[in-house]
Design a protein around this motif. Structure first.
Motif, PDB file in Angstrom:
ATOM      1  N   PRO A  28       0.688  -1.165   0.330  1.00 42.11           N
ATOM      2  CA  PRO A  28       0.115  -0.217  -0.177  1.00 42.11           C
ATOM      3  C   PRO A  28       0.831   1.285  -0.031  1.00 42.11           C
ATOM      4  N   HIS A  29       2.103   1.183   0.713  1.00 43.50           N
ATOM      5  CA  HIS A  29       2.912   2.620   0.520  1.00 43.50           C
ATOM      6  C   HIS A  29       3.376   2.775  -0.752  1.00 43.50           C
ATOM      7  N   VAL A  30       3.139   1.990  -1.888  1.00 37.50           N
ATOM      8  CA  VAL A  30       3.796   2.658  -2.963  1.00 37.50           C
ATOM      9  C   VAL A  30       2.875   3.341  -3.743  1.00 37.50           C
ATOM     10  N   GLY A  31       1.532   3.177  -3.399  1.00 36.26           N
ATOM     11  CA  GLY A  31       0.369   4.153  -3.922  1.00 36.26           C
ATOM     12  C   GLY A  31      -0.355   3.456  -4.948  1.00 36.26           C
ATOM     13  N   ASP A  32      -0.684   4.319  -5.957  1.00 39.40           N
ATOM     14  CA  ASP A  32      -1.316   3.847  -6.998  1.00 39.40           C
ATOM     15  C   ASP A  32      -0.445   3.195  -8.211  1.00 39.40           C
ATOM     16  N   ILE A  33      -0.512   1.974  -8.117  1.00 40.54           N
ATOM     17  CA  ILE A  33       0.622   1.186  -8.919  1.00 40.54           C
ATOM     18  C   ILE A  33       0.315   1.230 -10.756  1.00 40.54           C
ATOM     19  N   PHE A  34      -1.055   1.599 -10.514  1.00 36.78           N
ATOM     20  CA  PHE A  34      -1.552   1.895 -12.302  1.00 36.78           C
ATOM     21  C   PHE A  34      -1.077   3.086 -12.731  1.00 36.78           C
ATOM     22  N   ALA A  35      -0.617   4.131 -11.916  1.00 35.59           N
ATOM     23  CA  ALA A  35      -0.243   5.440 -12.519  1.00 35.59           C
ATOM     24  C   ALA A  35       0.944   5.659 -12.761  1.00 35.59           C
ATOM     25  N   LEU A  36       1.917   4.500 -12.228  1.00 35.32           N
ATOM     26  CA  LEU A  36       3.573   4.642 -12.300  1.00 35.32           C
ATOM     27  C   LEU A  36       3.836   4.434 -14.030  1.00 35.32           C
ATOM     28  N   PRO A  37       5.028   5.040 -14.298  1.00 38.36           N
ATOM     29  CA  PRO A  37       5.237   4.708 -15.957  1.00 38.36           C
ATOM     30  C   PRO A  37       5.589   3.066 -15.835  1.00 38.36           C
ATOM     31  N   PRO A  38       5.254   2.666 -17.210  1.00 34.48           N
ATOM     32  CA  PRO A  38       5.345   1.316 -17.335  1.00 34.48           C
ATOM     33  C   PRO A  38       6.631   0.662 -17.521  1.00 34.48           C
ATOM     34  N   ASN A  39       7.652   0.722 -16.644  1.00 34.94           N
ATOM     35  CA  ASN A  39       9.025   0.071 -16.777  1.00 34.94           C
ATOM     36  C   ASN A  39       9.318  -0.380 -15.403  1.00 34.94           C
ATOM     37  N   ARG A  40       9.977  -1.305 -15.357  1.00 32.59           N
ATOM     38  CA  ARG A  40      10.395  -2.151 -13.994  1.00 32.59           C
ATOM     39  C   ARG A  40      11.221  -1.192 -13.191  1.00 32.59           C
ATOM     40  N   GLU A  41      12.192  -0.458 -13.884  1.00 33.05           N
ATOM     41  CA  GLU A  41      12.982   0.276 -12.869  1.00 33.05           C
ATOM     42  C   GLU A  41      12.343   1.562 -12.203  1.00 33.05           C
ATOM     43  N   THR A  42      11.092   1.958 -12.614  1.00 32.93           N
ATOM     44  CA  THR A  42      10.211   2.867 -11.804  1.00 32.93           C
ATOM     45  C   THR A  42      10.009   2.030 -10.810  1.00 32.93           C
ATOM     46  N   TYR A  43       9.292   0.950 -10.648  1.00 32.34           N
ATOM     47  CA  TYR A  43       8.682   0.122  -9.574  1.00 32.34           C
ATOM     48  C   TYR A  43       9.697  -0.269  -8.723  1.00 32.34           C
ATOM     49  N   LYS A  44      10.873  -0.603  -9.190  1.00 31.80           N
ATOM     50  CA  LYS A  44      11.969  -0.806  -8.332  1.00 31.80           C
ATOM     51  C   LYS A  44      12.310   0.331  -7.283  1.00 31.80           C
ATOM     52  N   SER A  45      12.606   1.275  -7.993  1.00 33.05           N
ATOM     53  CA  SER A  45      12.856   2.696  -7.180  1.00 33.05           C
ATOM     54  C   SER A  45      11.761   3.148  -6.127  1.00 33.05           C
ATOM     55  N   PHE A  67       4.571  -4.694 -11.386  1.00 27.33           N
ATOM     56  CA  PHE A  67       4.549  -4.219 -12.855  1.00 27.33           C
ATOM     57  C   PHE A  67       3.824  -5.206 -13.612  1.00 27.33           C
ATOM     58  N   ARG A  68       3.751  -6.362 -13.481  1.00 23.37           N
ATOM     59  CA  ARG A  68       2.996  -7.290 -14.295  1.00 23.37           C
ATOM     60  C   ARG A  68       1.555  -7.314 -13.872  1.00 23.37           C
ATOM     61  N   PHE A  69       1.158  -7.005 -12.483  1.00 20.15           N
ATOM     62  CA  PHE A  69      -0.157  -6.946 -12.225  1.00 20.15           C
ATOM     63  C   PHE A  69      -0.807  -5.837 -12.790  1.00 20.15           C
ATOM     64  N   ALA A  70       0.107  -4.634 -12.934  1.00 18.90           N
ATOM     65  CA  ALA A  70      -0.479  -3.351 -13.408  1.00 18.90           C
ATOM     66  C   ALA A  70      -0.366  -3.082 -14.986  1.00 18.90           C
ATOM     67  N   HIS A  71       0.346  -3.876 -15.466  1.00 20.86           N
ATOM     68  CA  HIS A  71       0.710  -3.582 -16.986  1.00 20.86           C
ATOM     69  C   HIS A  71       0.493  -5.011 -18.107  1.00 20.86           C
ATOM     70  N   GLU A  72       0.728  -6.046 -17.286  1.00 20.15           N
ATOM     71  CA  GLU A  72       0.857  -7.364 -18.255  1.00 20.15           C
ATOM     72  C   GLU A  72      -0.440  -8.144 -18.401  1.00 20.15           C
ATOM     73  N   ILE A  73      -1.236  -8.108 -17.185  1.00 18.67           N
ATOM     74  CA  ILE A  73      -2.562  -8.752 -17.163  1.00 18.67           C
ATOM     75  C   ILE A  73      -3.342  -8.269 -18.050  1.00 18.67           C
ATOM     76  N   GLN A  74      -3.885  -8.780 -19.145  1.00 18.04           N
ATOM     77  CA  GLN A  74      -4.669  -8.364 -20.086  1.00 18.04           C
ATOM     78  C   GLN A  74      -6.098  -8.758 -20.094  1.00 18.04           C
ATOM     79  N   SER A  75      -7.133  -8.285 -20.595  1.00 16.52           N
ATOM     80  CA  SER A  75      -8.319  -8.537 -20.731  1.00 16.52           C
ATOM     81  C   SER A  75      -8.696 -10.110 -21.399  1.00 16.52           C
ATOM     82  N   GLY A  76      -9.217 -11.044 -20.696  1.00 17.08           N
ATOM     83  CA  GLY A  76      -9.365 -12.385 -21.410  1.00 17.08           C
ATOM     84  C   GLY A  76      -8.302 -13.372 -20.894  1.00 17.08           C
ATOM     85  N   ASP A  77      -7.104 -13.035 -19.977  1.00 15.45           N
ATOM     86  CA  ASP A  77      -6.133 -13.819 -19.609  1.00 15.45           C
ATOM     87  C   ASP A  77      -6.964 -14.676 -18.344  1.00 15.45           C
ATOM     88  N   LEU A  78      -6.293 -15.895 -18.362  1.00 14.27           N
ATOM     89  CA  LEU A  78      -7.123 -16.600 -17.279  1.00 14.27           C
ATOM     90  C   LEU A  78      -6.146 -16.535 -15.948  1.00 14.27           C
TER      91      LEU A  78
END
Length: 340
Positions: A28-45, A67-78
């Motif tokens: 929760p302390h990271v905040g809105d993970i969907f608003a972060l730029p879509p690159n892993r380094e941003t999430y690490k920082s 990163f995967r939860f925010a940007h890689e899971i797509q509609s229709g994925d199981l």
């Protein structure tokens, strides 16, 4: 190609993700993970800044999860959610909806990041091979399911159950996480093994005798009632040999791995007289309504498959040779790093 994701959520969330159509993760302390730029380094920082006490080796793994939860899971994925509280494997499709909804009252336990999921199937663990269960037993919160993807797809769409072969691209897992994962898998494998052996090795009537024997190992005197089919009291247990001294425990046994509902529990309660208690024993789990009934009924106790295995392990040395042969086990020590 449709991706297959496994996700672990804390046991305390219960059926809420199923009933309200979502999956969620924390940090929760990271905040809105969907608003972060879509690159892993941003999430690490972001993780390193908001969780300064986190071990450096775990930051790439956790950042990859977010990163995967925010940007890689797509509609229709199981989506595969193995729910520990009822030993079910829940399958659904990602809807594409994503949102951030913090709940400050939960503090560090908050799970504020959500994706929408249309849940379409709920299956007992016994419906899957042990190898497939091992794959979704990962200690990581979010992970790709690859090796046994076809087995899970076949449950919801048999026409698409062709084996998928994709290269692995997971982040390297720190040694402590890998060790804890192995420990959790050992525990889950033992539970699955014991339940499978009881289910395949005993008839319903024999399961009643096993339950009576386990009660005797716990210090009770127990007897199996006459064969009368479902709906009646299967075992009666008491603390003295003659059965005059309370409490008298009436036991219903269900050798099934699916859920037991509230009506069956109420039927057992209807057999109770003054000074008597009810115990329901199953290899599976109980519906939410049944659990609510248990919480509101002091004279009722519901024993599910996981709890039954715990009692068997606790009293294993007292089991008769017949049952120890049917459920061969040995004691081992495994890493316990959760509180480390």
């Amino acid at each position: 190609m449709t991706k297959i994701w496994g996700i672990h959520m804390p046991e305390w969330v219960g059926d809420d993700p199923i009933e309200h159509g979502y999956a969620c993760v924390g940090w929760p302390h990271v905040g809105d993970i969907f608003a972060l730029p879509p690159n892993r380094e941003t999430y690490k920082s972001a993780l390193a800044e908001t969780y300064p006490d986190k071990k450096p080796g775990s930051i790439p793994v956790d950042a990859g999860t977010l990163f995967r939860f925010a940007h890689e899971i797509q509609s229709g994925d199981l989506i595969i959610y193995p729910s520990k509280h009822n030993r079910m494997v829940n399958l659904g499709r990602a809807t594409g909806k994503k949102w951030h909804a913090p709940n400050d009252a939960k503090g560090d336990d908050d799970l504020p990041n959500f994706i929408g999921v249309e849940w379409i199937g709920h299956f007992p663990r016994s419906n899957f091979t042990q190898a497939a269960l091992n794959e979704i037993g990962s200690f990581i919160t979010l992970f790709r399911v690859r090796e046994h993807a076809a087995e899970f797809i076949a449950k919801v769409d048999p026409s698409q159950a062709a084996k998928q072969s994709e290269p692995a691209d997971e982040e390297a897992v720190p040694d402590d996480v890998a060790s804890q994962n192995a420990s959790q898998l050992a525990e889950e494998n033992t539970q699955d093994f014991v339940i499978r052996r009881l289910h395949s090795g005993l008839t319903g009537y024999e399961f009643e005798h096993f339950t009576a024997h386990l009660m005797e190992c716990m210090g009770y005197t127990a007897r199996v009632s006459e064969k009368s089919g479902d709906g009646g009291v299967d075992v009666i247990a008491h603390t003295d040999e003659l059965g005059f001294q309370p409490p008298i425990i009436k036991i219903q046994c269900k050798r099934q791995t699916s859920q037991v509902g509230e009506p069956e529990v109420s039927q057992l309660l209807g057999t109770l007289g003054e000074g008597e208690f009810a115990l329901f024993v199953t290899l599976g789990s109980y519906s939410r309504q049944a659990r609510v009934r248990e919480r509101n009924t002091p004279r009722l106790r519901l024993l599910d498959g996981e709890e039954l295995v715990e009692l068997i392990l606790e009293h294993y040395s007292q089991l008769s040779p017949r049952y120890r042969t049917m459920i061969p086990l040995k004691q081992i020590y495994v890493p316990d790093l959760i509180g480390d």
